[in-house]
Design a protein around this motif. Structure first.
Motif, short mmCIF file in Angstrom:
data_model
loop_
_atom_site.label_atom_id
_atom_site.label_comp_id
_atom_site.label_asym_id
_atom_site.label_seq_id
_atom_site.Cartn_x
_atom_site.Cartn_y
_atom_site.Cartn_z
N LEU A 95 0.83 -1.21 0.00
CA LEU A 95 0.00 0.00 0.00
C LEU A 95 0.86 1.26 0.00
N THR A 96 1.98 1.22 0.70
CA THR A 96 2.89 2.37 0.70
C THR A 96 3.41 2.64 -0.70
N ASP A 97 3.75 1.58 -1.45
CA ASP A 97 4.14 1.76 -2.85
C ASP A 97 3.01 2.38 -3.67
N CYS A 98 1.76 1.97 -3.38
CA CYS A 98 0.62 2.52 -4.11
C CYS A 98 0.43 4.00 -3.81
N VAL A 99 0.71 4.42 -2.58
CA VAL A 99 0.64 5.83 -2.23
C VAL A 99 1.71 6.60 -2.99
N ARG A 100 2.89 6.02 -3.07
CA ARG A 100 4.01 6.67 -3.76
C ARG A 100 3.77 6.72 -5.27
N GLU A 101 3.17 5.66 -5.82
CA GLU A 101 2.89 5.57 -7.26
C GLU A 101 1.39 5.31 -7.45
N PRO A 102 0.55 6.33 -7.28
CA PRO A 102 -0.90 6.11 -7.33
C PRO A 102 -1.40 5.58 -8.66
N GLY A 103 -0.67 5.85 -9.74
CA GLY A 103 -1.10 5.34 -11.05
C GLY A 103 -0.92 3.85 -11.19
N LEU A 104 -0.06 3.24 -10.39
CA LEU A 104 0.24 1.82 -10.53
C LEU A 104 -0.99 0.96 -10.23
N ALA A 105 -1.61 1.19 -9.07
CA ALA A 105 -2.78 0.38 -8.71
C ALA A 105 -3.90 0.57 -9.72
N ARG A 106 -4.12 1.80 -10.18
CA ARG A 106 -5.18 2.05 -11.15
C ARG A 106 -4.91 1.35 -12.47
N GLU A 107 -3.68 1.40 -12.97
CA GLU A 107 -3.36 0.76 -14.24
C GLU A 107 -3.51 -0.76 -14.15
N LEU A 108 -3.05 -1.35 -13.05
CA LEU A 108 -3.19 -2.78 -12.88
C LEU A 108 -4.66 -3.18 -12.78
N TYR A 109 -5.43 -2.40 -12.05
CA TYR A 109 -6.85 -2.70 -11.88
C TYR A 109 -7.59 -2.61 -13.22
N ASP A 110 -7.31 -1.56 -13.98
CA ASP A 110 -7.98 -1.39 -15.28
C ASP A 110 -7.59 -2.50 -16.25
N LEU A 111 -6.31 -2.86 -16.28
CA LEU A 111 -5.86 -3.91 -17.19
C LEU A 111 -6.53 -5.25 -16.84
N ALA A 112 -6.55 -5.58 -15.56
CA ALA A 112 -7.19 -6.83 -15.14
C ALA A 112 -8.68 -6.79 -15.43
N GLY A 113 -9.30 -5.63 -15.27
CA GLY A 113 -10.72 -5.50 -15.57
C GLY A 113 -11.01 -5.72 -17.03
N ARG A 114 -10.13 -5.27 -17.91
CA ARG A 114 -10.31 -5.50 -19.34
C ARG A 114 -10.25 -6.99 -19.65
N ALA A 115 -9.37 -7.72 -18.97
CA ALA A 115 -9.28 -9.15 -19.19
C ALA A 115 -10.57 -9.85 -18.79
N VAL A 116 -11.11 -9.49 -17.64
CA VAL A 116 -12.37 -10.09 -17.20
C VAL A 116 -13.49 -9.74 -18.16
N GLU A 117 -13.49 -8.50 -18.67
CA GLU A 117 -14.52 -8.09 -19.62
C GLU A 117 -14.41 -8.86 -20.93
N VAL A 118 -13.19 -9.15 -21.38
CA VAL A 118 -13.01 -9.97 -22.59
C VAL A 118 -13.68 -11.32 -22.43
N HIS A 119 -13.46 -11.95 -21.28
CA HIS A 119 -14.06 -13.26 -21.04
C HIS A 119 -15.58 -13.16 -20.98
N GLU A 120 -16.12 -12.15 -20.31
CA GLU A 120 -17.57 -12.01 -20.19
C GLU A 120 -18.21 -11.78 -21.56
N ASN A 121 -17.58 -10.95 -22.39
CA ASN A 121 -18.12 -10.70 -23.73
C ASN A 121 -18.09 -11.96 -24.58
N ALA A 122 -17.00 -12.73 -24.48
CA ALA A 122 -16.90 -13.97 -25.26
C ALA A 122 -17.95 -14.98 -24.80
N SER A 123 -18.21 -15.04 -23.52
CA SER A 123 -19.21 -15.99 -23.00
C SER A 123 -20.61 -15.62 -23.47
#
Length: 491
Positions: free
Chosen positions: A66-94
């Protein structure tokens, strides 16, 4: 494969009485602030905050991430968005599959994996960009895993295999005749480079070959060929589907783990915007039995107000009992919620509402708050209180924290005090820390006179909402009720 940003299972076991704890402590307001309107973050925050707490070592691990996330706030957001796109790909394909056959399952899985490979490339680029900007063991291990498990050689090889399995590729299947001249022992083979048809007899590429053309309109032959094709593709489709599910599980876990850290950043920002202090707690081993705070406040209350709320200090190191007495509406229940929420949030490895908060790792937080009378109950309120405390006793363990708010007020002073005292003695003897807000003067005075290892706090009638260390005094409960009933001014 797990990202390891929470250093533990992303589907943790919920603590006993989790729903009661959430309701009594007003956890909904905290979760709403963490979510910021995102239902995935809301559900993740709820699950993690109400899970069985990890060890002090694991809590420190989460705090470092969490301390790293405070120092680099864009990191958590980018990882979350990228992972969300992956889940969305699967849901659309299903959603695009209407008939579940081996062929449709194979094509769906191929399309999903192809999209996943591109996202893995993006993830690897993200890891390369942030690798030198973080210091926590969690992120360092995660980035190392990404680089070693999803290197370019692996991604390119997987892409080549998927290209050969797609509609433009060639599949070669071998089989033998079984009983009744039915095909059996179907095995997928590596196709010859010169192969052109779906089914081909195994042998040398230049050897003899034969084809059979189904006459137009021969429905039985088409059904037989379709059945043979399904049999041939079933094993391959299942294998590719399991591979897609494996990668999906990784992205789903990544979204869950980054969701909690992102929610922690949202909560920190919401509280700081209201001028409230926020910090990471100092969580020590359970055996240390420490508990002290500076500027401790209820974040749920603070989130509903624009001006800073009243905060309190606490010094209860080595104490097994904290007894809180005093006037009605003097801040006792608010203090109890602030302490319970701080412990929940500390156990989860996130920020707490305090200037400073030091505590031991707990085996769990439990609550026994007074409830409004329910006309639909077939038993009395006192029976209901006894039933709930029995459920708490069944779930609590040494190093737990029990918060009691006006418990056993539904019976007379002597009986309520006697039952409460036996519960306090049993819990503290078992290694549980008890915080008891009460108007039962006989209970509070008895604990004080017996010189228990306790801290006694009192709320005064000046409505400052600040608690201070003081011996119990005769309850002002009746006087308060009389004053409110007759509209008398409090001196």
């Amino acid at each position: 494969m797990r990202p390891g940003l929470l250093d533990g299972d992303t589907g943790p076991e919920p603590r006993p009485q989790a729903e009661s704890v959430a309701a009594d402590l007003g956890l909904a307001a905290v979760i709403e602030a963490m979510a910021g309107g995102d239902p995935v973050i809301a559900e993740t925050a709820r699950v993690v905050l109400l899970a069985m707490p990890p060890s002090a070592e694991h809590i420190a691990y989460r705090q470092q991430v969490l301390t790293d996330c405070v120092r680099e706030p864009g990191l958590a957001r980018e990882l979350y968005d990228l992972a969300g796109r992956a889940v969305e790909v699967h849901e659309n394909a299903s959603r695009a599959v209407f008939f579940a056959t081996p062929e449709t399952l194979l094509n769906q899985s191929i399309g999903t994996l192809t999209a996943f490979l591109q996202l893995l490339r993006e993830l690897r680029a993200l890891a390369e960009r942030y690798r030198t900007r973080v210091s926590s063991a969690g992120f360092q291990q995660f980035f190392t895993m990404v680089e070693t498990q999803f290197g370019e050689e692996y991604v390119s090889s997987a892409a080549a295999w998927l290209g050969g399995l797609g509609p433009g590729g060639t599949l070669l299947v071998s089989a033998r005749l079984g009983a009744g001249h039915q095909s059996e022992a179907l095995v997928m083979r590596r196709p010859h480079r010169s192969a052109r048809s779906l089914f081909r007899r195994a042998g040398r590429a230049s050897g003899p070959s034969a084809t059979y053309k189904i006459p137009y309109g021969d429905e039985a032959a088409h059904r037989a060929l379709s059945s043979l094709q399904d049999m041939s593709l079933a094993g391959l489709a299942d294998a590719v589907h399991r591979s897609a599910q494996h990668v999906l599980a990784f992205f789903t876990a990544l979204r869950t783990e980054t969701a909690f850290h992102l929610g922690s950043l949202n909560l920190r920002q919401a509280l700081q915007e209201r001028g409230a202090p926020v910090g990471l707690p100092d969580v020590r081993d359970a055996e240390s039995r420490v508990l002290h705070a500076r500027g401790l406040y209820d974040p749920g209350l603070q989130l509903r107000l624009d001006e800073p709320v009243v905060a309190n200090d606490l010094d209860a190191d080595g104490k097994s009992l904290i007894m809180v007495t005093g006037a009605n509406r003097g801040g006792k229940s608010t203090f109890l919620r602030s302490l319970g929420l701080a412990q929940l949030m500390a156990d989860a490895g996130t920020f707490v509402g305090a200037t400073a908060f030091t505590t031991s790792a707990r085996s769990g937080v439990f609550t026994h708050f007074t409830r409004d009378e329910d006309d639909s109950r077939t038993s009395g309120k006192f029976d209901e209180e006894l039933r709930r405390i029995s459920q708490v006793a069944d779930g609590i363990s040494p190093y737990g924290l029990l918060l009691c708010n006006e418990s056993f007020q539904s019976t007379n002073e002597r009986e309520g005090s006697g039952i409460a005292r036996r519960i306090v003695d049993a819990m503290t003897d078992a290694g549980v820390t008890v915080v008891f807000v009460t108007h039962l003067h006989e209970l509070a005075q008895g604990c004080y006179e017996d010189a228990l290892p306790a801290r006694f706090l009192r709320a005064d009638r000046d409505r400052s909402f600040r608690l201070h260390e003081a011996a119990p005094e005769a309850s002002s409960h009746g006087a308060d009720l009389w004053s409110r009933r007759h509209g008398l001014r409090e001196d």
